[in-house]
Write an enzyme that holds these catalytic residues in place. Structure first.
Site, PDB file in Angstrom:
ATOM      1  N   SER A  64       0.716  -1.215   0.113  1.00 34.93           N
ATOM      2  CA  SER A  64       0.024   0.159  -0.015  1.00 34.93           C
ATOM      3  C   SER A  64       0.853   1.169   0.023  1.00 34.93           C
ATOM      4  O   SER A  64       0.329   2.340  -0.295  1.00 34.93           O
ATOM      5  CB  SER A  64      -0.902   0.050   1.254  1.00 34.93           C
ATOM      6  OG  SER A  64      -0.188   0.065   2.479  1.00 34.93           O
ATOM      7  N   LYS A 112       1.076   4.428   6.823  1.00 31.72           N
ATOM      8  CA  LYS A 112       0.325   5.501   5.904  1.00 31.72           C
ATOM      9  C   LYS A 112       0.881   6.919   5.887  1.00 31.72           C
ATOM     10  O   LYS A 112       1.839   6.978   6.901  1.00 31.72           O
ATOM     11  CB  LYS A 112      -1.152   5.553   5.993  1.00 31.72           C
ATOM     12  CG  LYS A 112      -2.079   4.456   5.837  1.00 31.72           C
ATOM     13  CD  LYS A 112      -2.065   3.468   4.543  1.00 31.72           C
ATOM     14  CE  LYS A 112      -2.781   2.286   4.972  1.00 31.72           C
ATOM     15  NZ  LYS A 112      -2.941   1.573   3.981  1.00 31.72           N
TER      16      LYS A 112
END
Length: 220
Positions: A64, A112
């Site tokens: 990701s 993230k």
């Protein structure tokens, strides 16, 4: 000169028996050993405290954050962020699952990039397909938009980040279930800021926050 004209030693306490070490030498040796033990114990304590409360190592299990982070990379995380050192837009952060992000995988931590801070208005997309923060379209050199993910890379959203929360997105925009899917992340759930890739050695590098990307974003 007579045979008794030997130089004297200041503080002479008498001759030691033949074959034995001077008492002063024994004391100095014991003090040296004591100091070594204290230094070693102090170093071990500092190392334990640093590893427990200041920095930790994490490995990357998914794609990701590609291409910034690859699967099986290891990163060092500064745990002083955000408890002691404040968050910045662009920080790559590790956070505990706020609930429902990871499902039943058994894992508990995610990584993230912070795009919006508390109070920021974050939206997508501008006329040229860019993420906007407080009305400013971002040039994001770290973001990866792969054609195979199509419109998922630029799914529309329009959010004002609540107090005590942050808006996070994966750098691999088409393959990241992030705030676009799950909503904002409580600052209290943030473990720390990832600062360096340590493994494999060929990928050793600092993880920047790209200040130029956010330089023109006004305060909310």
């Amino acid at each position: 000169m007579s045979q008794t004209d030997n130089p004297s030693i200041d503080g002479d306490e008498g001759a030691a028996p033949s074959g034995s070490a001077p008492a002063g030498g024994n004391k100095r040796g014991l003090r040296f050993l004591r100091d070594v033990v204290i230094i070693v114990l102090a170093a071990l304590l500092v190392s334990f405290l640093v590893k427990t409360f200041v920095v930790r190592s994490f490995y990357i299990p998914s794609g990701s954050m590609e291409s910034t982070l690859q699967i099986d990379d290891r990163v060092v995380v500064n745990e002083l962020v955000p408890k002691v050192v404040g968050l910045h837009r662009g920080d790559v952060v590790v956070f505990e699952d706020p609930g429902g992000w990871l499902g039943a995988t058994g894992k508990n931590d995610l990584i993230k990039r912070v795009i919006g801070l508390p109070g920021d208005h974050v939206s997508c997309c501008s006329t040229d397909g860019k993420v906007e923060v407080n009305g400013v379209a971002l040039d994001e050199p770290y973001a990866q938009y792969l054609p195979e993910f199509g419109s998922r890379s630029r799914a529309a959203f329009d959010v004002t980040v609540p107090a005590g929360q942050v808006w996070v997105m994966g750098d691999n925009r088409g393959n990241s279930a992030d705030s676009r899917v799950h909503g904002t992340v409580p600052e209290a759930d943030i473990v720390g800021r990832a600062v360096v890739i340590t493994w494999p050695i060929s990928r050793w590098s600092w993880l920047g926050r790209y200040p130029d990307t956010f330089a023109d974003v006004p305060k909310p």
